[in-house]
Design a protein around this motif. Structure first.
Motif, PDB file in Angstrom:
ATOM      1  N   HIS A 192       0.894  -1.159   0.000  1.00 27.07           N
ATOM      2  CA  HIS A 192       0.000   0.000   0.000  1.00 27.07           C
ATOM      3  C   HIS A 192       0.931   1.207   0.000  1.00 27.07           C
ATOM      4  O   HIS A 192       1.647   1.444   0.968  1.00 27.07           O
ATOM      5  N   GLU A 193       0.911   1.962  -1.100  1.00 24.40           N
ATOM      6  CA  GLU A 193       2.007   2.889  -1.391  1.00 24.40           C
ATOM      7  C   GLU A 193       1.983   4.201  -0.611  1.00 24.40           C
ATOM      8  O   GLU A 193       3.018   4.871  -0.500  1.00 24.40           O
ATOM      9  N   GLU A 194       0.848   4.634  -0.101  1.00 24.62           N
ATOM     10  CA  GLU A 194       0.819   5.938   0.574  1.00 24.62           C
ATOM     11  C   GLU A 194       1.815   5.930   1.748  1.00 24.62           C
ATOM     12  O   GLU A 194       1.814   4.999   2.548  1.00 24.62           O
ATOM     13  N   THR A 236       1.214   9.022  -2.233  1.00 31.49           N
ATOM     14  CA  THR A 236       1.246   7.730  -2.911  1.00 31.49           C
ATOM     15  C   THR A 236       2.314   7.731  -4.010  1.00 31.49           C
ATOM     16  O   THR A 236       2.976   6.730  -4.260  1.00 31.49           O
ATOM     17  N   THR A 257       5.347   5.047  -4.121  1.00 28.53           N
ATOM     18  CA  THR A 257       5.580   4.206  -5.293  1.00 28.53           C
ATOM     19  C   THR A 257       7.007   4.371  -5.809  1.00 28.53           C
ATOM     20  O   THR A 257       7.676   3.395  -6.150  1.00 28.53           O
ATOM     21  N   GLU A 260       2.299   8.002 -10.938  1.00 31.40           N
ATOM     22  CA  GLU A 260       2.744   6.626 -10.662  1.00 31.40           C
ATOM     23  C   GLU A 260       2.880   5.826 -11.957  1.00 31.40           C
ATOM     24  O   GLU A 260       3.795   5.018 -12.100  1.00 31.40           O
ATOM     25  N   ASN A 292      -9.016   4.344   0.268  1.00 31.68           N
ATOM     26  CA  ASN A 292      -7.592   4.695   0.245  1.00 31.68           C
ATOM     27  C   ASN A 292      -6.841   3.794  -0.730  1.00 31.68           C
ATOM     28  O   ASN A 292      -6.986   2.587  -0.627  1.00 31.68           O
ATOM     29  N   PRO A 293      -6.038   4.374  -1.620  1.00 29.08           N
ATOM     30  CA  PRO A 293      -5.917   5.812  -1.878  1.00 29.08           C
ATOM     31  C   PRO A 293      -7.217   6.374  -2.436  1.00 29.08           C
ATOM     32  O   PRO A 293      -8.020   5.629  -2.992  1.00 29.08           O
TER      33      PRO A 293
END
Ligand SMILES: [Zn+2]
Length: 433
Positions: free
Chosen positions: A189-191, A220, A224, A248, A287-288
């Motif tokens: 989960h990139e955030e 995010t 990423t 991204e 989310n995101p």
């Protein structure tokens, strides 16, 4: 023969229309035994179904599902999630580890397996293990046993609904090295939590329509970028869940040249933008967050270009009461298993996506990435996991009819062309016509 499906219209995974053909598919127990030109076989079977030229794809593999159950069975359990998956065309689902208890040790994994067995469903379950700043020893011990039902390790760089955040970059590196040693992927989960914490949110409306400002896109994008760099450094296969921004896409496009990166998009990021939040509020809080129209366009282009590899529903059920809380207290996420295939077919009908990409997005690529060698393709000897689609069927998304316990959707009321009409899971045929 246990079952013969007659007049199935098969689609190959490439763009060559000549390779699409009407066939009869003979199934013995849980395997596909024979595929032959339609009408060319007179083999007898216990059961027959005439598909009348309906489209047949490999059963869907959804790498991103929050089944809940155990401590959150009131939101969803394996019985309802399994029924929702099959109704939605998914025969294999990967369950995320941010459950209660989290899937971070052998005991928790066994509990989850037991919950799957107790549901007596037909959907095939796979598991993501959870990483935290202090569970690496447990993860290593679990993976030493070479569990065939574990697909990889999930880590959260930020808090979302009920999960532990990995803060230490050294832990991220160690988790990635551990996964790589065991031939598994790391999903992220990139955030980035530090970025979210630093975001200036004073003065923003206390409403879901400002969710994208409360959780800004830079967080995010930064996450990423960081993870792509670590993937190149560690050699680990990185599974980027729910890619949501144009930036991204550009990072991933570039990073794929020198790292093993697999990118997922959700149907909601692919087909909705934040504008809808003014109308649906917390139902669309996720989310995101939902982003801008330019992001939707960039994601659709990235799917067409092959930069995006898979579609994951991020099926994340909560009760409607929970979603009805004030913005800050309402949990993020909504159900997705029963709308994904319909939305993708609808996009094909609108000319947004080419039909030939559907198998890759919904099963073939995931089967390859996660080493599910017996599925993701329609072939003699493969597991008899199929989804039957009617690309012309018009329907309206009505959450009242959902099998999931979470009977609401940001897509409620949307008219779609293209629907799932039957699923076959390890030879068990369920016809919804
Ligand atoms: Zn998720």
């Amino acid at each position: 023969m246990t079952l013969i499906l007659r007049n199935a219209h098969l689609l190959s995974g490439d763009a060559n229309p000549d390779r699409a053909a009407d066939v009869d598919i003979g199934i013995r127990d849980s395997r596909i035994e024979i595929i032959c030109a339609a009408g060319s076989t007179s083999i007898a079977a216990d059961r027959e179904a005439d598909l009348n030229g309906l489209l047949v794809l490999p059963g869907g593999i959804d790498p991103h599902v929050h089944v809940r159950d155990l401590g959150q069975a009131y939101k969803e359990d394996w019985s309802t999630a399994g029924a929702a998956a099959l109704r939605g065309g998914f025969t294999t689902i990967f369950d995320m580890p941010n459950t209660i208890p989290p899937t971070e040790n052998q005991v928790a994994l066994e509990q989850k397996r037991e919950a799957v067995r107790a549901a007596h469903g037909n959907v095939d379950a796979r598991f993501w293990l959870g990483a935290t700043d202090h569970t690496l020893i447990d993860l290593e011990a679990m993976l030493q046993r070479r569990p065939a039902d574990v697909v990889g390790i999930k880590l959260f760089l930020a808090g979302t609904s009920s999960n532990e955040v990995v803060h230490d970059p050294e832990t991220v590196r160690a988790v990635m090295r551990c996964a790589a040693r065991h031939g598994l992927a790391v999903a992220v989960h990139e955030e980035l939590q530090a970025c979210l914490d630093a975001a200036e949110t004073t003065g923003l409306p206390d409403h879901a329509s400002a969710h994208g400002q409360h959780r800004p896109r830079e967080c995010t994008v930064e996450g990423t970028r960081l993870m792509c760099r670590l993937a190149a450094e560690t050699g680990c296969t990185l599974y980027l869940v729910h890619v949501s921004t144009e930036e991204e896409v550009a990072i991933i496009r570039e990073a794929k040249a020198h790292a093993r990166i697999v990118a997922e998009v959700t149907p909601h990021h692919l087909f909705l933008d934040e504008e809808i939040l003014h109308r649906i509020g917390n139902v669309g809080k996720v989310n995101p967050p939902l982003r801008e129209p330019r992001d939707v366009r960039a994601l659709q282009q990235a799917v067409r270009d092959g930069v995006i590899d898979t579609v994951g529903s991020d099926h994340a059920p909560h009760t409607l009461d929970e979603k009805a809380r004030p913005y800050h207290a309402a949990p993020s996420g909504f159900p997705g298993l029963e709308t994904t295939f319909g939305l993708l077919l609808n996009a094909v009908n609108r000319g947004v996506l080419p039909l030939h990409l559907l198998p890759r997005l919904t099963s073939t690529r995931a089967a390859d990435v996660f080493g599910l060698v017996d599925r993701g393709r329609i072939a003699e000897g493969a597991r008899a996991d199929l989804v039957v689609l009617d690309p012309a069927h018009k329907w309206t998304v009505d959450p009242v009819l959902f099998r999931t316990k979470a009977r609401y959707s940001p897509f409620a009321g949307m008219q779609l062309t293209g629907a799932v009409v039957a699923t076959l899971t390890a030879g068990v045929f369920v016809d919804y016509r």
